[in-house]
Design an enzyme around this catalytic site. Structure first.
Site, PDB file in Angstrom:
ATOM      1  N   HIS A 178       1.053  -0.882   0.281  1.00  0.00           N
ATOM      2  CA  HIS A 178      -0.085  -0.198   0.508  1.00  0.00           C
ATOM      3  C   HIS A 178       1.039   1.277   0.137  1.00  0.00           C
ATOM      4  O   HIS A 178       0.618   2.177   0.606  1.00  0.00           O
ATOM      5  CB  HIS A 178      -0.766   0.118   1.065  1.00  0.00           C
ATOM      6  CG  HIS A 178      -1.533  -1.412   0.904  1.00  0.00           C
ATOM      7  ND1 HIS A 178      -3.004  -0.917   0.599  1.00  0.00           N
ATOM      8  CD2 HIS A 178      -1.292  -2.241   2.415  1.00  0.00           C
ATOM      9  CE1 HIS A 178      -3.278  -2.488   1.122  1.00  0.00           C
ATOM     10  NE2 HIS A 178      -3.034  -2.753   1.474  1.00  0.00           N
TER      11      HIS A 178
ATOM     12  N   SER B 238      14.918  21.627 -16.167  1.00  0.00           N
ATOM     13  CA  SER B 238      13.631  21.719 -16.585  1.00  0.00           C
ATOM     14  C   SER B 238      14.705  23.665 -17.980  1.00  0.00           C
ATOM     15  O   SER B 238      15.585  23.777 -16.959  1.00  0.00           O
ATOM     16  CB  SER B 238      13.352  22.150 -15.333  1.00  0.00           C
ATOM     17  OG  SER B 238      12.577  23.340 -15.499  1.00  0.00           O
TER      18      SER B 238
ATOM     19  N   LYS C 203      16.476  21.030 -11.144  1.00  0.00           N
ATOM     20  CA  LYS C 203      15.678  19.716 -11.206  1.00  0.00           C
ATOM     21  C   LYS C 203      17.073  18.580 -12.278  1.00  0.00           C
ATOM     22  O   LYS C 203      17.256  19.247 -13.012  1.00  0.00           O
ATOM     23  CB  LYS C 203      14.476  20.266 -12.345  1.00  0.00           C
ATOM     24  CG  LYS C 203      13.600  20.998 -12.017  1.00  0.00           C
ATOM     25  CD  LYS C 203      13.252  20.560 -10.514  1.00  0.00           C
ATOM     26  CE  LYS C 203      11.883  18.927 -11.334  1.00  0.00           C
ATOM     27  NZ  LYS C 203      11.452  19.239 -11.846  1.00  0.00           N
TER      28      LYS C 203
ATOM     29  N   GLU D 148       9.951   8.038 -16.524  1.00  0.00           N
ATOM     30  CA  GLU D 148       8.595   8.223 -17.169  1.00  0.00           C
ATOM     31  C   GLU D 148       8.053   7.870 -18.471  1.00  0.00           C
ATOM     32  O   GLU D 148       7.161   8.248 -19.042  1.00  0.00           O
ATOM     33  CB  GLU D 148       8.967   9.756 -16.716  1.00  0.00           C
ATOM     34  CG  GLU D 148       8.953  10.400 -15.774  1.00  0.00           C
ATOM     35  CD  GLU D 148       9.009  12.001 -15.395  1.00  0.00           C
ATOM     36  OE1 GLU D 148       8.708  12.336 -13.973  1.00  0.00           O
ATOM     37  OE2 GLU D 148       9.266  12.711 -15.571  1.00  0.00           O
TER      38      GLU D 148
END
Length: 467
Positions: free
Chosen positions: A156, A277, A283, A290
């Site tokens: 979970h 970024s 970043k 992804e």
């Protein structure tokens, strides 16, 4: 331009219809397979006395020249010729004269395209099998290098029990082993030769399908001509394999993304596998993971699309089946690229052992071991579960963890606690104690790593067969 099939027609095809029905924009990638199939077919026609040997030699020589032209970039594919088969046949006839028209004796584009797709997918399955095995090798290498790093295991997405980082990675190794087994099954059912089925009913010419199968490296022939030209099960199976494989990579991607975040900081991906970024200088984005996660939906979509195309088709061939290729080709490209970049990313990532160790020592993931301790002292598990739950509640109120408690504090909850309780719930002890087959103990992980070596060796043999 007159069509090779245009004898029955009295007017030309509308330009929009030509563009709509043409497949050359995507099936041109099967030129090698189309030419190989035609060479084998021409040789068979000569062997069976259907065309003369000199004619077969002329056809085969012309096809080899066309192959060289295509690979040298000296071949222009024409939309008006619809597909790879007619583009090559038209060029062949232009090159060697009317003899080129004899190549299509005893075959149809229906069995020809089926043959091309079988040959193409067989070749690509072999390439994917090798890439899949290399990704498994990368997982095994990283697991072997970091055998003793401890991290929290989750259910979970809540910390559950301590596990070895290597054990976590090997879970994906064995998922991919099942994927490899599925791919082997797809290869077996792709290794079937449809040529000779004609349009749907076979042919009146005395052909030798077994000869063509041997020439092209097929171990099986379709037993039914209707089935041969209409079957797309092997493509559906491949797309199903690919969807499950990408699902596995997507799950790993989700964890890579979480682990590389500042909140987790379990790993750091190499700069070569991240991007920055355009506005935020600090970043470092895990774009590879992804994108793999995102492309999973695309591959799953291709499976759903072809299932939908095939579900209502009567036998035998229907133009709907032209829709089998773009999704197949895109899936092949997506899977191959994902496997390649993923293996490279895993090999280069760094593990923050200090952070994973800190995380597992600042939680209550040793609570189950504490309950097991009481069970071994004779307390029924349900009662032990309640005792430990109360103890955890006490720790939360006191701002402590289980290893912070004194023996007196333990005994507030049960007289069964003795001085050995702290050793019993030490994280390393928790790991070592989970020694059931397939568990996370140090010895079980070593056994699993030995097993991976044997598995990779056997898969390597299978890869050789699938070339």
């Amino acid at each position: 331009m007159s069509k090779l099939w245009g004898g029955r027609f009295t007017k030309g095809t509308d330009v929009m219809v030509e563009e709509f029905t043409s497949s050359i924009a995507f099936d041109c990638r099967m030129y090698r397979e189309d030419i190989a199939g035609s060479i084998a077919h021409a040789a068979m026609l000569a062997k069976c006395g259907i065309i003369a040997g000199e004619e077969a030699d002329l056809i085969i020589g012309g096809l080899k020249d066309i192959l060289a032209d295509i690979e040298a970039g000296n071949f222009s594919f024409e939309v008006s010729l619809e597909d790879i088969h007619m583009n090559i046949e038209k060029r062949l006839t232009e090159r060697i004269g009317p003899t080129g028209g004899k190549l299509h004796t005893a075959r149809s584009r229906n069995d020809q395209v089926a043959l091309d797709t079988h040959l193409y997918l067989k070749r690509e399955i072999g390439a994917i099998a090798r890439l899949l095995t290399d990704l498994q090798q990368a997982l095994a290498e990283v697991a072997d290098r970091h055998q003793e790093i401890i991290m929290p295991g989750y259910t979970h997405l809540q910390r559950a029990q301590p596990i070895l980082f290597s054990h976590h990675l090997l879970a994906y190794f064995f998922m991919l082993q099942r994927d490899f087994a599925r791919l082997e099954g797809v290869w077996q059912r792709t290794d079937m030769m449809p040529l000779g089925a004609g349009a749907l009913a076979g042919t009146t010419f005395p052909i030798d399908r077994h000869f063509v199968a041997r020439e092209l490296g097929f171990s099986q022939l379709y037993e039914n001509s209707l089935d041969a030209v209409s079957d797309r099960d092997y493509i559906l199976e491949f797309l199903s394999f690919a969807a499950i494989l990408m699902l596995h990579l997507s799950r790993l991607s989700e964890e890579i993304i979480l682990w590389s975040s500042a909140e987790f900081s379990f790993i750091e991906l190499d700069d070569a596998h991240c991007t920055g970024s355009s506005i935020m200088p600090q970043k470092k984005n895990p774009d590879v993971a992804e994108l793999v996660r995102g492309k999973t939906g695309r591959v799953t979509g291709h499976l759903m699309a072809l299932l939908t195309v095939a579900k209502g088709l009567p036998l035998a061939y229907n133009k709907d089946l032209q829709e089998d290729k773009e999704g197949l080709f895109d899936t092949i490209d997506t899977v191959k690229f994902s496997l390649s970049v993923y293996a490279s990313m895993l090999r280069a990532m760094r593990i923050n052992a200090e952070r994973t160790g800190q995380a597992v020592r600042q939680d209550f993931s040793n609570a189950t071991d504490m309950a097991d301790y009481l069970v071994k002292k004779g307390l029924p598990f349900r009662q032990a579960h309640e005792v430990v739950g109360k103890c955890v509640h006490y720790c939360i109120e006191q701002g402590k963890y289980l290893l912070d408690l004194t023996l007196d504090e333990f005994r507030r909850f049960s007289p069964l606690f003795e001085e050995d309780i702290l050793e019993a719930i030490r994280v390393e002890t928790c790991i070592s104690a989970r020694n059931s087959y397939g568990g996370t103990s140090y010895s079980q992980v070593r056994r699993a790593l030995t097993q991976t070596t044997a598995i990779l060796r056997e898969q390597g043999k299978s890869c050789e067969k699938m070339k």
